[in-house]
Every structure is written in C-alpha cells, then in structure tokens.
Scaffold this motif. Structure first.
Motif, PDB file in Angstrom:
ATOM      1  N   VAL A   1       0.929  -1.271   0.011  1.00 11.44           N
ATOM      2  CA  VAL A   1       0.081  -0.006   0.104  1.00 11.44           C
ATOM      3  C   VAL A   1       0.811   1.335  -0.097  1.00 11.44           C
ATOM      4  CG1 VAL A   1      -1.998  -0.770   1.179  1.00 11.44           C
ATOM      5  CG2 VAL A   1       0.003  -0.226   2.552  1.00 11.44           C
ATOM      6  N   ASN A   2       2.013   1.184   0.344  1.00 13.86           N
ATOM      7  CA  ASN A   2       3.008   2.340   0.538  1.00 13.86           C
ATOM      8  C   ASN A   2       4.162   2.118  -0.681  1.00 13.86           C
ATOM      9  OD1 ASN A   2       1.731   2.869   3.062  1.00 13.86           O
ATOM     10  ND2 ASN A   2       3.015   1.200   3.666  1.00 13.86           N
TER      11      ASN A   2
ATOM     12  N   MET B   1      11.564   5.260  12.580  1.00 11.30           N
ATOM     13  CA  MET B   1      11.328   4.091  13.488  1.00 11.30           C
ATOM     14  C   MET B   1      12.520   3.922  14.359  1.00 11.30           C
ATOM     15  SD  MET B   1       8.113   3.221  13.745  1.00 11.30           S
ATOM     16  CE  MET B   1       7.755   5.002  13.476  1.00 11.30           C
TER      17      MET B   1
ATOM     18  N   ARG C   1       6.343   8.786  20.915  1.00 11.03           N
ATOM     19  CA  ARG C   1       5.216   7.894  20.814  1.00 11.03           C
ATOM     20  C   ARG C   1       5.248   7.477  22.236  1.00 11.03           C
ATOM     21  NH1 ARG C   1       4.142   3.572  17.596  1.00 11.03           N
ATOM     22  NH2 ARG C   1       5.698   3.950  16.021  1.00 11.03           N
TER      23      ARG C   1
ATOM     24  N   ASP D   1      -3.319  -3.691  17.503  1.00  7.70           N
ATOM     25  CA  ASP D   1      -2.790  -2.467  16.726  1.00  7.70           C
ATOM     26  C   ASP D   1      -3.085  -2.435  15.495  1.00  7.70           C
ATOM     27  OD1 ASP D   1      -1.138  -0.536  16.342  1.00  7.70           O
ATOM     28  OD2 ASP D   1       0.635  -1.261  16.846  1.00  7.70           O
ATOM     29  N   ILE D   2      -3.912  -1.401  14.935  1.00  9.23           N
ATOM     30  CA  ILE D   2      -4.372  -1.263  13.604  1.00  9.23           C
ATOM     31  C   ILE D   2      -3.164  -0.688  13.064  1.00  9.23           C
ATOM     32  CG2 ILE D   2      -6.297  -0.234  12.174  1.00  9.23           C
ATOM     33  CD1 ILE D   2      -7.390  -2.273  14.122  1.00  9.23           C
ATOM     34  N   GLY D   3      -2.941  -1.260  11.809  1.00 14.82           N
ATOM     35  CA  GLY D   3      -1.915  -0.658  10.969  1.00 14.82           C
ATOM     36  C   GLY D   3      -0.363  -0.660  11.688  1.00 14.82           C
ATOM     37  N   CYS D   4      -0.032  -1.742  12.038  1.00  9.40           N
ATOM     38  CA  CYS D   4       1.049  -1.900  13.038  1.00  9.40           C
ATOM     39  C   CYS D   4       2.212  -1.468  12.374  1.00  9.40           C
ATOM     40  CB  CYS D   4       1.188  -3.386  13.781  1.00  9.40           C
ATOM     41  SG  CYS D   4       1.552  -4.388  12.604  1.00  9.40           S
TER      42      CYS D   4
ATOM     43  N   ARG E   1      -6.950  -4.423   5.795  1.00  9.09           N
ATOM     44  CA  ARG E   1      -6.977  -3.013   6.168  1.00  9.09           C
ATOM     45  C   ARG E   1      -7.934  -2.674   7.239  1.00  9.09           C
ATOM     46  NH1 ARG E   1      -5.965   0.430   1.615  1.00  9.09           N
ATOM     47  NH2 ARG E   1      -4.860  -0.425  -0.064  1.00  9.09           N
TER      48      ARG E   1
ATOM     49  N   TYR F   1      -2.667   4.316  15.754  1.00 11.18           N
ATOM     50  CA  TYR F   1      -1.688   5.394  15.882  1.00 11.18           C
ATOM     51  C   TYR F   1      -1.240   5.547  14.517  1.00 11.18           C
ATOM     52  CZ  TYR F   1       2.541   7.384  18.087  1.00 11.18           C
ATOM     53  OH  TYR F   1       3.313   8.125  18.553  1.00 11.18           O
ATOM     54  N   GLY F   2      -1.657   6.572  13.973  1.00 13.20           N
ATOM     55  CA  GLY F   2      -1.011   7.221  12.856  1.00 13.20           C
ATOM     56  C   GLY F   2      -1.676   6.590  11.526  1.00 13.20           C
ATOM     57  N   ILE F   3      -2.972   6.145  11.522  1.00  8.39           N
ATOM     58  CA  ILE F   3      -3.645   5.444  10.345  1.00  8.39           C
ATOM     59  C   ILE F   3      -4.728   5.973   9.813  1.00  8.39           C
ATOM     60  CG2 ILE F   3      -4.782   3.117   9.944  1.00  8.39           C
ATOM     61  CD1 ILE F   3      -1.824   2.932  11.068  1.00  8.39           C
TER      62      ILE F   3
END
Ligand code: SAM
Length: 226
Positions: free
Chosen positions: A7-8, A20, A29, A51-54, A96, A113-115
């Motif tokens: 996706v990226n 990171m 964070r 964690d969504i979109g880890c 997704r 977090y940031g999704i």
C-alpha cells in the motif's frame, strides 16, 4: 486492492524505517501513549489488544515491554511486518482497517496510531470506525492518536524542511509528509467528523486533547446492559 499488494511506496517505507529508528520518534510515541491514559485504563496486562496498521511493529514492541502479552495486529503492507520477531507472538493479519479480519467483540482495546490520516476520505473513515466498533468488546477502549491541528502542521512543515538540511530524521519526516500530504491535510481538516461519528455510536470520552499537532482521543464503548 489485494492485501498482498504493497500500500506504500518503497521510498515511503524506507523513510518510515528511518523514523522508527530515531530516538525522537520513540520518545514522542511514549509521550503520546502516556497522555492517552492507556496504562491506567488497561491496568490488567492480560487484556487483549490489537494494533491497527502496526507498521514495523514499534507499538507492539512497546506494549510488550510494558508487560502486555495478548497482542494482535493488522497491517495491509506485508513488506513492513517481515521483521516482527516470532518471539513477540503477535496474531497478525494482513488486511485493511476498513475490513478487519477478526471476529466481532475480540478485543479489550484497539490502538489506532497514525492510520486514519492514510485513509482515502469519509467512506473509508466510516468503514474503519464501524470495524473498530465491531471487533471491540463492550466496555473496551479505543486509543486514537492522529494528526489533528491543521494550523500547527502548516507552521511546522517549513520548519521540518529546514531541519531536514541537517538531520536525517527530519529529512525522512519531511519526505513522508510530502507523500501523504493530500490525505493527511484532508484528515486534519475533517477529524472532527470522525469524533462526531464515534460519539454518535455512544462511545464515552476518556481523553480528547491535542499535543503539538497530535489529536489524542481515547473513548470507551458502552458496557452491555443487564
Ligand atoms: C504512520 S504509519 C504508523 C504505523 C504504526 N501504527 C506505528 O505507530 O508505528 C501508518 C501505517 O498505516 C498503514 N496503513 C495504510 N493504509 C492502511 C489501511 N487502510 N488500514 C490499515 N493500515 C493502513 C501503513 O501501511 C503504515 O504501516
């Protein structure tokens, strides 16, 4: 889109990896997670967390370092999750936020977090919110940590660019912001509608605050009656 298709872009992933690794990123964070009241609201370390979109798993590593062992995650970009160690025992699915491959009422807490600012507009926001609600147990918590102050971002963008002349971290940060600018700015201007949508579902607000440009929104799903 297939969950297997990245996706990226390669360059976004490379810049994200630099972020990171940075001490500043991990300090920010930790500060945001503390402000979200997660350790107070999730005092029981047995709670099941997703964690969504880890991404590369930085959030998961932090939760584990805090003693949480019952961890799950979703991430649509399989490139990012390749190096999450098996020893973390994370139940990971490549999908997704708009269609989460876990059953109803599976989790005590959902981290976002940031999704949301990566999603493509209102329909995607509503789908993700509905899915988060669906997989959450009654009484469970949602921790949303996203960009939220539009004017602060406008102010910071040129500052980050200038700092990028001297710092590898800020250079990478500036480039990721450039790539995600359209979606990010749309979210910044419209995140209030996400708040309204979730509140209409009956969630109770535990934190609704801003720090620098970040919006911290911790909410609790109503407990089941009777
Ligand atoms: C800024 S990174 C945050 C990663 C991670 N939450 C963290 O805190 O390090 C955004 C992440 O969202 C993921 N992402 C993009 N679109 C998504 C979607 N529709 N559903 C879930 N995750 C998505 C990206 O692949 C990337 O891992």
């Amino acid at each position: 889109m297939s969950a297997k298709k990245p996706v990226n872009t390669e360059s976004w992933n490379a810049d994200f990896a630099v972020l990171m690794e940075s001490r500043l990123g991990s300090l920010y964070r930790r500060m945001m997670l503390r402000r979200s009241r997660f350790s107070e609201l999730l005092a029981d370390k047995e709670k099941r967390i997703i964690d969504i979109g880890c991404g590369y798993g930085a959030g998961l590593a932090y939760f584990r370092s805090q003693g949480y062992r019952n961890l799950a995650a979703i991430e649509p970009d399989a490139q990012l999750t390749r190096d999450i160690p098996a020893s973390m025992s994370v139940e990971l699915r490549h999908c997704r936020a708009e269609k989460i491959a876990f059953p109803d009422r599976s989790f005590d807490a959902v981290f976002v977090y940031g999704i949301l600012h990566h999603l493509s507009g209102f329909d995607a926001y509503w789908a993700a919110c509905d899915e988060i609600d669906r997989i959450l147990k009654p009484g469970g918590f949602v921790f949303i940590i996203e960009p939220g102050r539009y004017w602060v971002i406008l102010l910071l963008e040129p500052i980050f660019k200038a700092l990028g002349l001297f710092s590898r971290t800020f250079k990478a940060y500036g480039r990721t912001m450039d790539e995600e600018r359209t979606e990010q700015h749309f979210f910044l201007k419209n995140h209030g509608k996400v708040r309204e949508y979730l509140l209409k579902k009956g969630f109770r607000v535990r934190v609704d605050d801003y720090l620098v440009y970040t919006w911290l929104f911790t909410i609790q799903k109503p407990a089941e009656k009777g």
